[in-house]
Scaffold this motif. Sequence first.
Motif, PDB file in Angstrom:
ATOM      1  N   HIS A 167       0.736  -1.143  -0.095  1.00 48.73           N
ATOM      2  CA  HIS A 167      -0.197  -0.027  -0.082  1.00 48.73           C
ATOM      3  C   HIS A 167       0.922   1.234   0.070  1.00 48.73           C
ATOM      4  O   HIS A 167       0.532   2.107  -0.688  1.00 48.73           O
ATOM      5  CB  HIS A 167      -0.831   0.165   1.105  1.00 48.73           C
ATOM      6  N   VAL A 168       2.052   1.241   0.884  1.00 51.41           N
ATOM      7  CA  VAL A 168       2.802   2.414   0.859  1.00 51.41           C
ATOM      8  C   VAL A 168       3.577   2.678  -0.345  1.00 51.41           C
ATOM      9  O   VAL A 168       3.500   3.659  -0.839  1.00 51.41           O
ATOM     10  CB  VAL A 168       3.883   2.294   2.140  1.00 51.41           C
ATOM     11  N   TRP A 169       4.080   1.641  -0.816  1.00 48.92           N
ATOM     12  CA  TRP A 169       4.742   1.634  -2.215  1.00 48.92           C
ATOM     13  C   TRP A 169       3.613   2.317  -3.467  1.00 48.92           C
ATOM     14  O   TRP A 169       4.147   3.172  -4.124  1.00 48.92           O
ATOM     15  CB  TRP A 169       5.400   0.382  -2.612  1.00 48.92           C
ATOM     16  N   LEU A 170       2.424   1.624  -3.569  1.00 46.38           N
ATOM     17  CA  LEU A 170       1.647   1.942  -4.653  1.00 46.38           C
ATOM     18  C   LEU A 170       1.214   3.554  -4.460  1.00 46.38           C
ATOM     19  O   LEU A 170       1.445   4.328  -5.263  1.00 46.38           O
ATOM     20  CB  LEU A 170       0.270   0.941  -4.322  1.00 46.38           C
ATOM     21  N   SER A 171       1.020   3.741  -3.220  1.00 43.27           N
ATOM     22  CA  SER A 171       0.445   5.337  -2.935  1.00 43.27           C
ATOM     23  C   SER A 171       1.632   6.247  -3.126  1.00 43.27           C
ATOM     24  O   SER A 171       1.431   7.192  -3.953  1.00 43.27           O
ATOM     25  CB  SER A 171       0.083   5.539  -1.597  1.00 43.27           C
ATOM     26  N   GLU A 172       2.882   5.954  -2.839  1.00 44.49           N
ATOM     27  CA  GLU A 172       3.958   6.746  -3.061  1.00 44.49           C
ATOM     28  C   GLU A 172       4.240   7.013  -4.398  1.00 44.49           C
ATOM     29  O   GLU A 172       4.743   8.014  -4.759  1.00 44.49           O
ATOM     30  CB  GLU A 172       5.272   6.355  -2.155  1.00 44.49           C
ATOM     31  N   VAL A 173       4.266   5.871  -5.153  1.00 45.85           N
ATOM     32  CA  VAL A 173       4.549   5.984  -6.733  1.00 45.85           C
ATOM     33  C   VAL A 173       3.419   6.661  -7.356  1.00 45.85           C
ATOM     34  O   VAL A 173       3.655   7.710  -8.224  1.00 45.85           O
ATOM     35  CB  VAL A 173       4.580   4.583  -7.385  1.00 45.85           C
TER      36      VAL A 173
ATOM     37  N   THR B 103      11.138   8.132  -2.664  1.00 49.96           N
ATOM     38  CA  THR B 103      10.237   6.849  -2.424  1.00 49.96           C
ATOM     39  C   THR B 103      10.816   5.677  -1.502  1.00 49.96           C
ATOM     40  O   THR B 103      10.263   5.177  -0.807  1.00 49.96           O
ATOM     41  CB  THR B 103       9.864   6.318  -3.918  1.00 49.96           C
ATOM     42  N   ALA B 104      12.072   5.628  -1.748  1.00 43.22           N
ATOM     43  CA  ALA B 104      12.704   4.474  -0.900  1.00 43.22           C
ATOM     44  C   ALA B 104      12.803   4.957   0.427  1.00 43.22           C
ATOM     45  O   ALA B 104      12.547   4.339   1.686  1.00 43.22           O
ATOM     46  CB  ALA B 104      14.465   4.493  -1.300  1.00 43.22           C
ATOM     47  N   ALA B 105      13.001   6.512   0.910  1.00 45.87           N
ATOM     48  CA  ALA B 105      13.181   6.707   2.306  1.00 45.87           C
ATOM     49  C   ALA B 105      11.496   6.820   2.776  1.00 45.87           C
ATOM     50  O   ALA B 105      11.435   6.325   3.929  1.00 45.87           O
ATOM     51  CB  ALA B 105      13.607   8.114   2.293  1.00 45.87           C
ATOM     52  N   ALA B 106      10.530   7.122   1.849  1.00 50.52           N
ATOM     53  CA  ALA B 106       9.218   7.052   2.219  1.00 50.52           C
ATOM     54  C   ALA B 106       8.819   5.546   2.701  1.00 50.52           C
ATOM     55  O   ALA B 106       8.121   5.485   3.842  1.00 50.52           O
ATOM     56  CB  ALA B 106       8.234   7.553   1.227  1.00 50.52           C
ATOM     57  N   ILE B 107       9.153   4.652   2.066  1.00 47.00           N
ATOM     58  CA  ILE B 107       8.872   3.421   2.139  1.00 47.00           C
ATOM     59  C   ILE B 107       9.285   2.812   3.453  1.00 47.00           C
ATOM     60  O   ILE B 107       8.888   2.326   4.362  1.00 47.00           O
ATOM     61  CB  ILE B 107       8.892   2.380   0.989  1.00 47.00           C
TER      62      ILE B 107
ATOM     63  N   ALA C 274       6.580   2.168   6.002  1.00 48.64           N
ATOM     64  CA  ALA C 274       6.212   0.987   5.866  1.00 48.64           C
ATOM     65  C   ALA C 274       7.000   0.061   6.889  1.00 48.64           C
ATOM     66  O   ALA C 274       6.213  -0.911   7.552  1.00 48.64           O
ATOM     67  CB  ALA C 274       6.219   0.394   4.730  1.00 48.64           C
ATOM     68  N   PHE C 275       8.274   0.729   7.031  1.00 46.16           N
ATOM     69  CA  PHE C 275       9.179  -0.357   7.914  1.00 46.16           C
ATOM     70  C   PHE C 275       9.387   0.389   9.502  1.00 46.16           C
ATOM     71  O   PHE C 275      10.204  -0.344   9.999  1.00 46.16           O
ATOM     72  CB  PHE C 275      10.227  -0.887   7.298  1.00 46.16           C
ATOM     73  N   GLY C 276       9.173   1.395   9.421  1.00 48.17           N
ATOM     74  CA  GLY C 276       9.231   2.019  10.809  1.00 48.17           C
ATOM     75  C   GLY C 276      10.825   2.519  11.124  1.00 48.17           C
ATOM     76  O   GLY C 276      11.313   2.343  12.257  1.00 48.17           O
ATOM     77  N   ARG C 277      11.548   2.324   9.898  1.00 49.56           N
ATOM     78  CA  ARG C 277      12.991   2.562  10.417  1.00 49.56           C
ATOM     79  C   ARG C 277      13.235   4.108   9.904  1.00 49.56           C
ATOM     80  O   ARG C 277      12.736   4.739   8.876  1.00 49.56           O
ATOM     81  CB  ARG C 277      13.820   1.716   9.335  1.00 49.56           C
TER      82      ARG C 277
END
Length: 371
Positions: free
Chosen positions: A52-58, A140-144, A148-151
């Motif tokens: 979901h996070v990836w799809l929305s960010e793209v 996008t990498a930073a956002a996911i 998504a991973f709480g890092r």
Amino acid sequence: MATASLATPKTGSRDDGIAVRLLAWYDNHHRDLPWRVPPADLARGVRPDPYHVWLSEVMLQQTTVEAVKPYFRDFLAKWPDVKALAAASNDGVMRAWAGLGYYSRARNLKACADLVATLPGGFPDSEEGLRALPGIGAYTAAAITAIAFGRPAAVVDGNVERVTARLFDIRTPLPDAKPEIKARVAELVPASRPGDFAQATMDLGATICTPKRPRCMLCPLRPDCRAILSGDPELLPLKAPKADRPKRSGIAYVAVRRDGAVLMRTRAEKGLLGGMTEVPTTGWSEGRGGTGGDGKPPFAAGWRKAGAISHVFTHFELDLEVRRADVGEISTPAGHRWVAAADIAGEALPTVMKKAIEAAIPGATKKPKRP
Ligand code: SF4
């Protein structure tokens, strides 16, 4: 819905106060978005779905939240997880994407899904791993990673750029200010709730620290904001002047058969609007008033001017004169096909082509309303 502050973040930032104030504000004032896990659910242990996070960010790259919402819901209904998207046809994905623009994103989306579906663990959970995937850049990498991973990751979109430039009164114009802004954000990211911190900064930029007339009286970061002290925050961020976009022009030909079918073709897979559907056009030549290519229609007919449209692409502006011909049974030109009137709305038509067809046949590209 107002709630008490959910958690005091353990922060690894050099200015804990900013993260604490921002997260407390987010707990009470976050936007409800279909791809987002709200802070109360996150506190109960609900984990965001990386798909979901990836799809929305793209989808959100270069596109507004309101425009993305129906596409996001439609994609999830059609393809509920990354394996389902990988199993979809390229054409089906392009059709579902039609209207969102920047179509290379859709091609990369599909290529990324195809790859991730083969990875045993699904989406990688690091910025480095994510950046190796098609269509995933630094943002996008930073956002996911964060959402998504709480890092911890420094997530910097346009909203975050604006908030940060004002918060620290950064006077270097964009894009030169980007490294300084990213470094400032990296200092602020808390060790816990980094995803909420990223989304909180985005929400603050979207609802309070807006480009025009920021609502500083309501801002939780007002005590920290240097732009307030130095004068007019609305002037920030400064931007280097943009070069004018070059102009191009051409002619679009809308051939309409007696049964309402329209002549169309598919663009080459590579390049601008690759793989999308279009009505035949001349080439798009430099300057105004050109016809591009040989300027000829796909076949001889009683072509008449039906209108004119303009469309702004990232690197140029296009003016198309639209011509229409009503034809009987003719042989189909090579590389073209007839699309029945009822199927036009379902074609993978980019916005520029929808405009051209609408200029010749008003309402033709609209989906029929459900009863
Ligand atoms: S005080 Fe105003 S300018 Fe500063 S961050 Fe808040 S809304 Fe933006």
